[in-house]
Scaffold this active site. Sequence first.
Site, PDB file in Angstrom:
ATOM      1  N   LYS A  30      45.503  60.813 -15.574  1.00  0.00           N
ATOM      2  CA  LYS A  30      46.135  61.529 -14.459  1.00  0.00           C
ATOM      3  C   LYS A  30      45.712  60.809 -13.187  1.00  0.00           C
ATOM      4  CE  LYS A  30      45.824  64.128 -11.440  1.00  0.00           C
ATOM      5  NZ  LYS A  30      46.109  63.713 -10.025  1.00  0.00           N
TER       6      LYS A  30
ATOM      7  N   GLU B 113      29.465  61.193   3.615  1.00  0.00           N
ATOM      8  CA  GLU B 113      30.271  60.035   3.265  1.00  0.00           C
ATOM      9  C   GLU B 113      31.532  60.046   4.116  1.00  0.00           C
ATOM     10  OE1 GLU B 113      32.527  60.009  -0.423  1.00  0.00           O
ATOM     11  OE2 GLU B 113      31.644  58.054  -0.852  1.00  0.00           O
TER      12      GLU B 113
ATOM     13  N   CYS C  11      33.506  53.846  -3.083  1.00  0.00           N
ATOM     14  CA  CYS C  11      32.412  54.813  -3.284  1.00  0.00           C
ATOM     15  C   CYS C  11      31.055  54.132  -3.186  1.00  0.00           C
ATOM     16  CB  CYS C  11      32.574  55.488  -4.629  1.00  0.00           C
ATOM     17  SG  CYS C  11      32.874  54.318  -5.934  1.00  0.00           S
TER      18      CYS C  11
ATOM     19  N   GLU D 116      31.966  60.191 -11.500  1.00  0.00           N
ATOM     20  CA  GLU D 116      31.694  59.113 -10.544  1.00  0.00           C
ATOM     21  C   GLU D 116      32.095  59.641  -9.176  1.00  0.00           C
ATOM     22  OE1 GLU D 116      30.113  56.530 -11.181  1.00  0.00           O
ATOM     23  OE2 GLU D 116      30.539  55.863 -13.218  1.00  0.00           O
TER      24      GLU D 116
END
Length: 474
Positions: free
Chosen positions: A173, A377, A282, A248
């Site tokens: 997906k 972040e 990331c 993750e």
Amino acid sequence: MTVRHDHWIDGKPAVPALGGYLPLRDPATRRAGDDVAAGSSHDVERAVAAAVAAQPAWARQPTLERSRILHRIADAIEAHAEEFAVLERSCTGKVETQLATEVAMSAAYFRYYAGVLPAFHGRTVDQGAGTLTYTRLEPFGVVGVITPWNLPLNQACRALAPALAAGNAVVAKPSEHTPLSTLFLARLASAAGLPDGVLDVVSGTGADAGTPLAAHPDVRRVAFTGSVPVGRHLAAVAADRLIPLTLELGGKSPLVVFADADLDRAVAAAVSALASNAGQVCSATTRLLVEESVHDEVVARIAERAERLVPGTDFGPMITEAQYDKVLDHFAKAGAEGAVPVCGGGAFDDGPAAQGQYIRPTVYARVEPDLGIAREEVFGPVLVTQPFTGEAEALALANDTPYGLVAHVWSGDTARGLRLAEGIEAGQISVNGGPLTIETPFGGFKQSGYGREKGFEALHEYTQAKTVSVGLSS
Ligand code: NAD
């Protein structure tokens, strides 16, 4: 003319059960693009059924046969690199060099797992005379893979290659913003000989297609790459079903520079963290910790180079409108808290870059560690810097984050670099530019997630050990 892209289920395109399509958009120009199938639980149901039907025969294929097909998928990605680049660019606006790297690495995932698969096996456990005990590393069955928009093909391949190698079937997906490369990959994989149903792709939103996939009773494992809140939600879904999950998630990774480091290379690494995928990575090292005696010199050199980076050539736009707004929001909050950028600090509001979602490469220097911009972040071309004095303070600052994905350390004293590597709580540490590649296991400590991708470790993630023990005495 707008093209409609359907799901890929059981080796062919599948029209969405509810008939809806979602619009795609080019973030480099803000122009409308193609449409993609809006997936629902009905489509997930069809895809999982196809995967369930196909998986046992795939798992029974000789290892070398699975390896051969994975090599053929790698060949197909390489042969269609330009088409992948066009599709990926159409919904991400990425620059040429970035696209070339990502497509090559996507092929390399299949190449690597095709190569190591024949050397991946269980072990015998010697329990003494009259016994034979061994382990088998068996696939889970159907694995759900949910991926984000920042490295769409690359992150799909990072999970798909080991999951398929291990004998699982996969229902993927992709992000609703960037699904085209994953759909094209599934089409090419079918043409390369992957049996129908072994790789199915359902496009659509997380709520409408992602959650039904993770919650489906026939999905035995989930791999998720994305944000912390969605990771937490999927962890709850997986916990309820008692299935394993790889997460993750994000990072706020440190780049630690000692005064005795090769400063040219350290500065280049910092500029690369700003420019690569416009910071939408990331594992980007976005917290620059620099020894006090060279701090201002290093920051000045980075800012000077950051200001010369050219939008559309050296770095791309923010891939989603929400991400663009989020970065600008971070700037506004940082300003309200008294932080002043050394360079950047806003969007491009004139010239061709103003047409797209481009953000100026930005550096905030000497930021207080408790400010939002230093802790959260940002996921954009933004660095914060903090000076330190001595090894102990460097280590304390490096670990002063809820995240723990990667860390980079630069020092002329390699032993000191290794001491830092021992003390930093993160899944991957590079000292003096040591390479982190497909061969090296990747994953988070702390809020960056759990489970490991890449390396042999990923094959272990996608298999479960079964012990068989035989008594030989009569
Ligand atoms: P996101 O978590 O919203 O989306 C990632 C994927 O999850 C998409 O496919 C999305 O459709 C799906 N999703 C969203 N809501 C869902 C739900 N309720 N149920 C099931 N699936 C759902 O993340 P994003 O906004 O697309 O990406 C940006 C964030 O992701 C960044 O802030 C970054 O921290 C993180 N990220 C991490 C990595 C990594 O490798 N660790 C990579 C890329 C992005």
